[in-house]
Design a protein around this motif. Structure first.
Motif, PDB file in Angstrom:
ATOM      1  N   VAL A  50       0.879  -1.168   0.000  1.00  0.00           N
ATOM      2  CA  VAL A  50       0.000   0.000   0.000  1.00  0.00           C
ATOM      3  C   VAL A  50       0.911   1.211   0.000  1.00  0.00           C
ATOM      4  O   VAL A  50       1.792   1.335   0.851  1.00  0.00           O
ATOM      5  N   ALA A  51       0.717   2.106  -0.975  1.00  0.00           N
ATOM      6  CA  ALA A  51       1.552   3.293  -1.095  1.00  0.00           C
ATOM      7  C   ALA A  51       0.715   4.548  -0.872  1.00  0.00           C
ATOM      8  O   ALA A  51      -0.417   4.642  -1.347  1.00  0.00           O
ATOM      9  N   GLN A  52       1.300   5.489  -0.154  1.00  0.00           N
ATOM     10  CA  GLN A  52       0.633   6.763   0.110  1.00  0.00           C
ATOM     11  C   GLN A  52       1.051   7.763  -0.960  1.00  0.00           C
ATOM     12  O   GLN A  52       2.225   7.958  -1.228  1.00  0.00           O
ATOM     13  N   GLU A  53       0.063   8.378  -1.600  1.00  0.00           N
ATOM     14  CA  GLU A  53       0.303   9.393  -2.626  1.00  0.00           C
ATOM     15  C   GLU A  53      -0.705  10.518  -2.411  1.00  0.00           C
ATOM     16  O   GLU A  53      -1.910  10.284  -2.461  1.00  0.00           O
ATOM     17  N   SER A  54      -0.221  11.703  -2.105  1.00  0.00           N
ATOM     18  CA  SER A  54      -1.078  12.876  -1.869  1.00  0.00           C
ATOM     19  C   SER A  54      -2.136  12.603  -0.800  1.00  0.00           C
ATOM     20  O   SER A  54      -3.285  12.998  -0.939  1.00  0.00           O
ATOM     21  N   GLY A  55      -1.765  11.882   0.246  1.00  0.00           N
ATOM     22  CA  GLY A  55      -2.669  11.621   1.357  1.00  0.00           C
ATOM     23  C   GLY A  55      -3.657  10.491   1.126  1.00  0.00           C
ATOM     24  O   GLY A  55      -4.514  10.244   1.963  1.00  0.00           O
ATOM     25  N   SER A 113      18.150   4.211   3.106  1.00  0.00           N
ATOM     26  CA  SER A 113      16.856   3.540   2.969  1.00  0.00           C
ATOM     27  C   SER A 113      16.766   2.905   1.578  1.00  0.00           C
ATOM     28  O   SER A 113      17.759   2.792   0.885  1.00  0.00           O
ATOM     29  N   TRP A 114      15.565   2.529   1.204  1.00  0.00           N
ATOM     30  CA  TRP A 114      15.302   1.923  -0.103  1.00  0.00           C
ATOM     31  C   TRP A 114      14.261   2.749  -0.851  1.00  0.00           C
ATOM     32  O   TRP A 114      13.426   3.412  -0.244  1.00  0.00           O
ATOM     33  N   SER A 115      14.289   2.660  -2.160  1.00  0.00           N
ATOM     34  CA  SER A 115      13.269   3.240  -3.012  1.00  0.00           C
ATOM     35  C   SER A 115      12.737   2.116  -3.896  1.00  0.00           C
ATOM     36  O   SER A 115      13.502   1.252  -4.335  1.00  0.00           O
ATOM     37  N   TYR A 116      11.430   2.129  -4.143  1.00  0.00           N
ATOM     38  CA  TYR A 116      10.778   1.040  -4.877  1.00  0.00           C
ATOM     39  C   TYR A 116      10.038   1.586  -6.093  1.00  0.00           C
ATOM     40  O   TYR A 116       9.364   2.607  -6.009  1.00  0.00           O
ATOM     41  N   PHE A 117      10.168   0.882  -7.215  1.00  0.00           N
ATOM     42  CA  PHE A 117       9.429   1.238  -8.416  1.00  0.00           C
ATOM     43  C   PHE A 117       8.122   0.473  -8.377  1.00  0.00           C
ATOM     44  O   PHE A 117       8.109  -0.760  -8.356  1.00  0.00           O
ATOM     45  N   GLU A 136       9.516   5.122   3.110  1.00  0.00           N
ATOM     46  CA  GLU A 136       8.667   5.659   4.181  1.00  0.00           C
ATOM     47  C   GLU A 136       7.230   5.932   3.748  1.00  0.00           C
ATOM     48  O   GLU A 136       6.364   6.185   4.569  1.00  0.00           O
ATOM     49  N   HIS A 137       6.948   5.814   2.450  1.00  0.00           N
ATOM     50  CA  HIS A 137       5.586   6.016   1.940  1.00  0.00           C
ATOM     51  C   HIS A 137       4.904   4.697   1.577  1.00  0.00           C
ATOM     52  O   HIS A 137       3.860   4.691   0.926  1.00  0.00           O
ATOM     53  N   ILE A 138       5.490   3.567   2.003  1.00  0.00           N
ATOM     54  CA  ILE A 138       4.976   2.249   1.625  1.00  0.00           C
ATOM     55  C   ILE A 138       4.763   1.388   2.870  1.00  0.00           C
ATOM     56  O   ILE A 138       5.580   1.394   3.782  1.00  0.00           O
ATOM     57  N   LEU A 139       3.647   0.649   2.867  1.00  0.00           N
ATOM     58  CA  LEU A 139       3.341  -0.314   3.931  1.00  0.00           C
ATOM     59  C   LEU A 139       3.017  -1.656   3.292  1.00  0.00           C
ATOM     60  O   LEU A 139       2.550  -1.700   2.149  1.00  0.00           O
TER      61      LEU A 139
END
Length: 87
Positions: free
Chosen positions: A13-18, A34-38, A55-58
């Motif tokens: 689950v990714a957070q984008e614009s709230g 940290s890591w970045s994911y495509f 930090e924007h992914i769960l």
């Protein structure tokens, strides 16, 4: 280096614009601390795939499935659906 949190093809689950979106990890890259994911967002064309910081992914879980079900018909759900159809 921080341990990699997600593997290729993991559902997240990714957070984008709230707003939270279900997505699939296509690839990952290590940053300094940290890591970045495509990610590919479910229901969206591949032109919207993008790199997202960890930090924007769960992890996707039964909790998110229940939340999605309980929000059906909620104005936010309708907004997301209309954005997908318009593009």
């Amino acid at each position: 280096m921080v341990k990699r949190g997600f593997q290729d093809r993991d559902v997240v689950v990714a957070q984008e614009s709230g707003i939270l979106y279900k997505a699939t990890v296509l690839k990952a890259t290590a940053l300094r601390s940290s890591w970045s994911y495509f990610l590919h967002y479910e229901g969206w064309r591949s032109k919207y795939d993008k790199w997202v910081d960890a930090e924007h992914i769960l992890p996707f879980s039964d909790t998110f499935k229940a939340m999605k079900w309980s929000l059906k018909g909620h104005p936010i759900s309708k907004l997301n659906a209309s954005k997908r159809k318009a593009t």
